[in-house]
Design a protein around this motif. Structure first.
Motif, short mmCIF file in Angstrom:
data_model
loop_
_atom_site.label_atom_id
_atom_site.label_comp_id
_atom_site.label_asym_id
_atom_site.label_seq_id
_atom_site.Cartn_x
_atom_site.Cartn_y
_atom_site.Cartn_z
N PRO A 92 0.77 -1.12 -0.17
CA PRO A 92 0.18 -0.15 -0.07
C PRO A 92 0.83 1.29 0.00
O PRO A 92 0.11 2.37 -0.16
CB PRO A 92 -0.99 -0.12 1.38
N PHE A 93 2.04 1.08 0.08
CA PHE A 93 2.95 2.31 0.33
C PHE A 93 3.67 2.53 -0.98
O PHE A 93 3.78 3.81 -1.52
CB PHE A 93 4.22 2.10 1.26
N CYS A 94 4.05 1.38 -1.76
CA CYS A 94 4.50 1.87 -3.17
C CYS A 94 3.34 1.40 -4.51
O CYS A 94 3.81 1.55 -5.46
CB CYS A 94 5.88 1.10 -3.49
N LEU A 95 2.40 1.07 -3.77
CA LEU A 95 1.24 0.55 -4.91
C LEU A 95 1.80 -0.49 -5.82
O LEU A 95 2.69 -0.99 -5.95
CB LEU A 95 0.92 1.64 -5.46
N ASP A 96 0.56 -1.24 -6.46
CA ASP A 96 0.62 -2.34 -7.47
C ASP A 96 1.81 -1.74 -8.67
O ASP A 96 1.74 -0.79 -8.98
CB ASP A 96 -0.54 -2.63 -8.17
N PRO A 97 2.43 -2.80 -9.10
CA PRO A 97 2.56 -4.17 -8.99
C PRO A 97 3.43 -4.53 -7.53
O PRO A 97 3.86 -5.59 -7.64
CB PRO A 97 3.16 -4.72 -10.08
N ARG A 177 -6.87 10.08 14.65
CA ARG A 177 -7.74 9.24 13.94
C ARG A 177 -7.38 9.12 12.39
O ARG A 177 -7.46 8.29 11.72
CB ARG A 177 -9.21 9.87 13.77
N ASP A 178 -6.38 10.28 11.70
CA ASP A 178 -6.07 10.15 10.71
C ASP A 178 -5.02 9.10 10.44
O ASP A 178 -4.96 8.18 9.29
CB ASP A 178 -4.87 11.25 10.34
N SER A 182 -5.94 5.69 7.89
CA SER A 182 -4.89 5.51 6.91
C SER A 182 -4.70 3.99 7.04
O SER A 182 -4.30 3.14 5.90
CB SER A 182 -3.79 6.50 6.91
N HIS A 183 -4.18 3.54 8.22
CA HIS A 183 -4.06 1.97 8.22
C HIS A 183 -4.89 1.25 8.05
O HIS A 183 -4.68 0.35 7.34
CB HIS A 183 -3.70 1.94 9.94
N TYR A 184 -6.13 1.47 8.43
CA TYR A 184 -7.37 0.80 7.84
C TYR A 184 -7.29 0.62 6.51
O TYR A 184 -7.57 -0.64 5.87
CB TYR A 184 -8.77 1.23 8.29
N LYS A 185 -7.26 1.49 5.53
CA LYS A 185 -7.24 1.47 4.15
C LYS A 185 -6.07 1.05 3.64
O LYS A 185 -6.25 0.21 2.71
CB LYS A 185 -7.29 2.80 3.58
N ALA A 186 -4.96 1.16 4.32
CA ALA A 186 -3.69 0.59 3.78
C ALA A 186 -3.95 -1.23 3.87
O ALA A 186 -3.49 -1.97 3.04
CB ALA A 186 -2.43 1.01 4.53
N ILE A 228 2.43 -2.79 8.89
CA ILE A 228 1.68 -1.72 8.05
C ILE A 228 1.36 -0.47 9.31
O ILE A 228 1.60 0.63 8.88
CB ILE A 228 0.45 -2.31 7.45
N LEU A 229 0.98 -0.82 10.28
CA LEU A 229 0.56 0.12 11.30
C LEU A 229 1.92 0.80 11.63
O LEU A 229 2.07 2.16 11.71
CB LEU A 229 0.34 -0.44 12.57
N HIS A 230 3.12 0.30 11.90
CA HIS A 230 4.47 0.86 12.19
C HIS A 230 4.78 1.79 11.22
O HIS A 230 5.32 2.93 11.26
CB HIS A 230 5.50 -0.22 12.57
N ARG A 231 4.49 1.28 9.83
CA ARG A 231 5.00 2.07 8.88
C ARG A 231 4.08 3.39 8.46
O ARG A 231 4.93 4.44 7.86
CB ARG A 231 5.14 1.14 7.73
N VAL A 232 2.79 3.24 8.82
CA VAL A 232 1.84 4.40 8.64
C VAL A 232 2.60 5.48 9.55
O VAL A 232 2.39 6.59 9.39
CB VAL A 232 0.53 3.91 8.71
N CYS A 233 2.68 4.91 10.84
CA CYS A 233 2.92 5.85 11.95
C CYS A 233 4.46 6.60 11.74
O CYS A 233 4.59 7.72 12.01
CB CYS A 233 3.02 5.07 13.14
#
Length: 374
Positions: A92-97, A177-178, A182-186, A228-233
């Motif tokens: 979710p950070f660099c996106l597909d593929p 909450r942001d 963001s974590h949820y969507k990722a 993903i949580l740590h990466r979003v944070c």
């Protein structure tokens, strides 16, 4: 100004500049980020390589290696560790593929590293696969500023007492909450089986839920959700801690409540199987407490006090709709006569492989005592 000072320097870099580079084409090449659990049993590490085509399955991702002496997993004189890919997610950070790949860690002799608890968990889940064990884990965590103080709390003091924060709405009730959204969507983008989130009882404390997952899938998906949580944070410049009791005093701790059922528990009349499983768990309380945090129960002893919606660490208890019990049977399950139960003992920093393995060893394989059987 106080809030600005509590976030990391890198989070203040111009993200619009980064976006310019992220849009550049990759000409068929793919970035694969390997993720693994380090020697602490709690931390995650990652590194990225280029593959010349998009992997379609985990078998398409090659093994790799890393310096175990820098992750508390090996000594410098024999430091190479193997990364064995086990589950692949979208990035979710660099996106597909591009991909995120969860890995098991093996030592130089191809034996599992000490903190590779997935290895035995997978074997146990294979043994009990006909029981179809389902899990859902509720991961509580606390947001901290880069200064180690709960994010959004007054610099020199405390927020008002607990009460308005759980599932709260409003700038004076919820902080960060942001990050949560963001974590949820990722996680949804990545293919992690995240199924919900809410603000928790202590301000700056949150929870997300992962499941239902069957067998080994539970640990895989929760570990990737944590990464993903740590990466979003990191992007937002704050820290997510899984400490089971980040603030001493009259504040709730953080757990990882584990919901569990087998196929026979989910069928009509399953309540008797739930009660039989709870009876088995009651006779093995000490064993479970030892594996429900990375330090043999020492972390959890700060949380399981019998207060703040917890049971006492020294006592086993069970009840319908009782959040002060070791095991809670949801009220709906009591009414339906089948379903699942919730083990409220695991700490927020537990290893989900250790927890799920222990639960099925006791309830399906009928193990007793404080030692695991080979």
């Amino acid at each position: 100004r106080a809030v600005a000072m509590s976030v990391s320097h890198s989070s203040r870099l111009n993200k619009l500049v980064r976006e310019q580079y992220m849009k550049l084409p990759q000409d068929g090449l793919v970035q694969v980020t390997y993720v693994w659990i380090d020697g602490s049993g709690e931390g995650v590490r990652c590194k990225t390589r280029t593959l010349d085509k998009e992997p379609k399955s985990i078998e398409d991702v090659p093994e790799w290696n890393f310096d175990g002496s820098s992750t508390a997993q090996a000594e410098g004189s024999n430091s190479d560790m193997f990364l064995v890919p086990v589950r692949m997610f979208r990035d979710p950070f660099c996106l597909d593929p591009n991909k995120l790949v969860l890995c098991e860690v093996l030592k130089y002799n191809r034996k599992p590293a000490e903190t590779n608890l997935r290895h035995t968990c997978k074997k146990v889940m294979e043994l009990v696969k006909d029981s179809h064990p389902w899990f859902g884990m509720e991961q509580e965590y606390t947001l901290l500023g880069i200064n180690g103080h709960p994010y959004g709390w007054p610099d020199n003091g405390f927020p008002g007492p607990q009460g308005p924060y759980y599932c709260g709405v409003g700038a004076d009730k919820v902080y960060g909450r942001d990050i949560v959204e963001s974590h949820y969507k990722a996680c949804l983008y990545a293919g992690v089986k995240i199924c919900g989130t809410n603000a928790e009882v202590m301000p700056s404390q949150w929870e997300f839920q992962v499941g239902p997952c069957e067998g080994i899938e539970m640990g895989d998906h929760l570990w990737m959700a944590r990464f993903i949580l740590h990466r979003v944070c990191e992007d937002f410049g704050v820290v997510a801690t899984l400490d089971p009791k980040p603030m001493t005093g009259n504040w709730n701790g953080a757990g990882c409540h584990t919901n569990y059922s087998t196929e026979e528990m989910r069928r009509e009349g399953g309540l008797k199987h739930i009660e039989a499983a709870i009876e088995k768990l009651s006779k093995r309380h000490d064993y479970h407490i030892c594996v429900y945090d990375p330090r043999g129960g020492r972390d959890n002893s700060r949380r399981l006090t019998g207060h703040h919606e917890t049971s006492n660490i020294f006592e086993f208890s069970a009840g319908v709709a009782n959040r002060g019990a070791s095991i809670r049977i949801p009220r709906q399950v009591g009414q339906d006569g089948c379903g699942y139960f919730e083990d409220r003992r695991p700490a927020a920093n537990c290893d989900p492989y250790a927890v799920t393995e222990a639960v099925v060893r006791t309830t399906v394989l009928n193990e007793t005592g404080v030692e695991t059987k080979d």
